[in-house]
Write an enzyme that holds these catalytic residues in place. Sequence first.
Site, PDB file in Angstrom:
ATOM      1  N   THR A  51       0.845  -1.191   0.000  1.00  0.00           N
ATOM      2  CA  THR A  51       0.000   0.000   0.000  1.00  0.00           C
ATOM      3  C   THR A  51       0.880   1.241   0.000  1.00  0.00           C
ATOM      4  O   THR A  51       2.051   1.200   0.378  1.00  0.00           O
ATOM      5  CB  THR A  51      -0.910   0.055   1.245  1.00  0.00           C
ATOM      6  OG1 THR A  51      -0.088   0.134   2.423  1.00  0.00           O
ATOM      7  CG2 THR A  51      -1.825  -1.144   1.335  1.00  0.00           C
ATOM      8  N   ASP A  91      16.253  -6.587   0.387  1.00  0.00           N
ATOM      9  CA  ASP A  91      15.566  -6.806   1.656  1.00  0.00           C
ATOM     10  C   ASP A  91      15.800  -5.593   2.552  1.00  0.00           C
ATOM     11  O   ASP A  91      16.871  -5.441   3.137  1.00  0.00           O
ATOM     12  CB  ASP A  91      16.096  -8.076   2.321  1.00  0.00           C
ATOM     13  CG  ASP A  91      15.343  -8.470   3.577  1.00  0.00           C
ATOM     14  OD1 ASP A  91      14.566  -7.636   4.098  1.00  0.00           O
ATOM     15  OD2 ASP A  91      15.527  -9.605   4.050  1.00  0.00           O
ATOM     16  N   THR A 104       8.110  -7.866   5.084  1.00  0.00           N
ATOM     17  CA  THR A 104       8.181  -9.319   4.869  1.00  0.00           C
ATOM     18  C   THR A 104       9.201  -9.684   3.799  1.00  0.00           C
ATOM     19  O   THR A 104       9.800  -8.830   3.151  1.00  0.00           O
ATOM     20  CB  THR A 104       6.816  -9.861   4.427  1.00  0.00           C
ATOM     21  OG1 THR A 104       6.463  -9.248   3.171  1.00  0.00           O
ATOM     22  CG2 THR A 104       5.745  -9.568   5.458  1.00  0.00           C
ATOM     23  N   ASP A 143      12.990  -1.492  -2.042  1.00  0.00           N
ATOM     24  CA  ASP A 143      11.815  -2.354  -1.953  1.00  0.00           C
ATOM     25  C   ASP A 143      12.224  -3.725  -2.471  1.00  0.00           C
ATOM     26  O   ASP A 143      13.061  -3.821  -3.364  1.00  0.00           O
ATOM     27  CB  ASP A 143      10.653  -1.795  -2.771  1.00  0.00           C
ATOM     28  CG  ASP A 143       9.310  -2.254  -2.242  1.00  0.00           C
ATOM     29  OD1 ASP A 143       9.024  -3.468  -2.329  1.00  0.00           O
ATOM     30  OD2 ASP A 143       8.545  -1.418  -1.728  1.00  0.00           O
ATOM     31  N   SER A 145       0.914   4.617   2.061  1.00  0.00           N
ATOM     32  CA  SER A 145       0.344   5.065   3.329  1.00  0.00           C
ATOM     33  C   SER A 145      -0.501   6.320   3.140  1.00  0.00           C
ATOM     34  O   SER A 145      -0.386   7.035   2.145  1.00  0.00           O
ATOM     35  CB  SER A 145       1.456   5.343   4.345  1.00  0.00           C
ATOM     36  OG  SER A 145       2.178   4.177   4.642  1.00  0.00           O
TER      37      SER A 145
END
Length: 222
Positions: free
Chosen positions: A58, A144, A218, A110, A60
């Site tokens: 998403t 990561d 994640t 990302d 924010s």
Amino acid sequence: MAWRSSGATNEALITNLVKNKLIRSDRVKDAMLRVDRAHFAPAKPYDDSPQPLGHKATISAPHMHASACESLLDYLEPGSKVLDVGSGSGYLTAVLANLVAPNGTVIGIDHIQPLNDMANANMGKSEEGRKMLESGQIKFVTGDGREGWAEGAPYDAIHVGAAAAVHHKALTDQLKAPGRLFVPVAEGGTQHIYVIDKNKDGSLERQKLYGVQYVPLTDAPV
């Protein structure tokens, strides 16, 4: 007051965020005015609410971006180096780049390559965005984010745009001393924003601010 801050235009949105005291400084107001959220949010860009980007990610709500900028502002000076973890569509990366302009840099990281492709494309929708990419003021990398981005370290400020399961040592290790980290952290069934200051002597001070609801930080999808 966040739910009252939506507007019909980017200027109206920012004006309402100021009126509702969610933006407190002229520097943050001006930086957010310079970045048209419609270039980065796929639907209802001027609503003060999160928007899905696909890939279980998403963008924010604008009031959260304002809060992050206000919290990090003392470390966002011209020439500062910033890491934006979970940079998604690239919106906050662009706002942060305006706050550290003209000679600062922001690295957006990302783990989802299509989101980095989207961020680069979104930056290309404005002349200023294209110049930031071409000059190296903004760079998007795939990796990561829980491990930070050691190649660009150390950073004056680090923003994390997804909820961490723990306090990731790699991120505070990559802060300058002094430096500041803004990160949502999952604690049991709740999440809270933490601001973590790294002092000149390398010691850390953690301040727990307020409850939030972010998507989790994640592994990349397989």
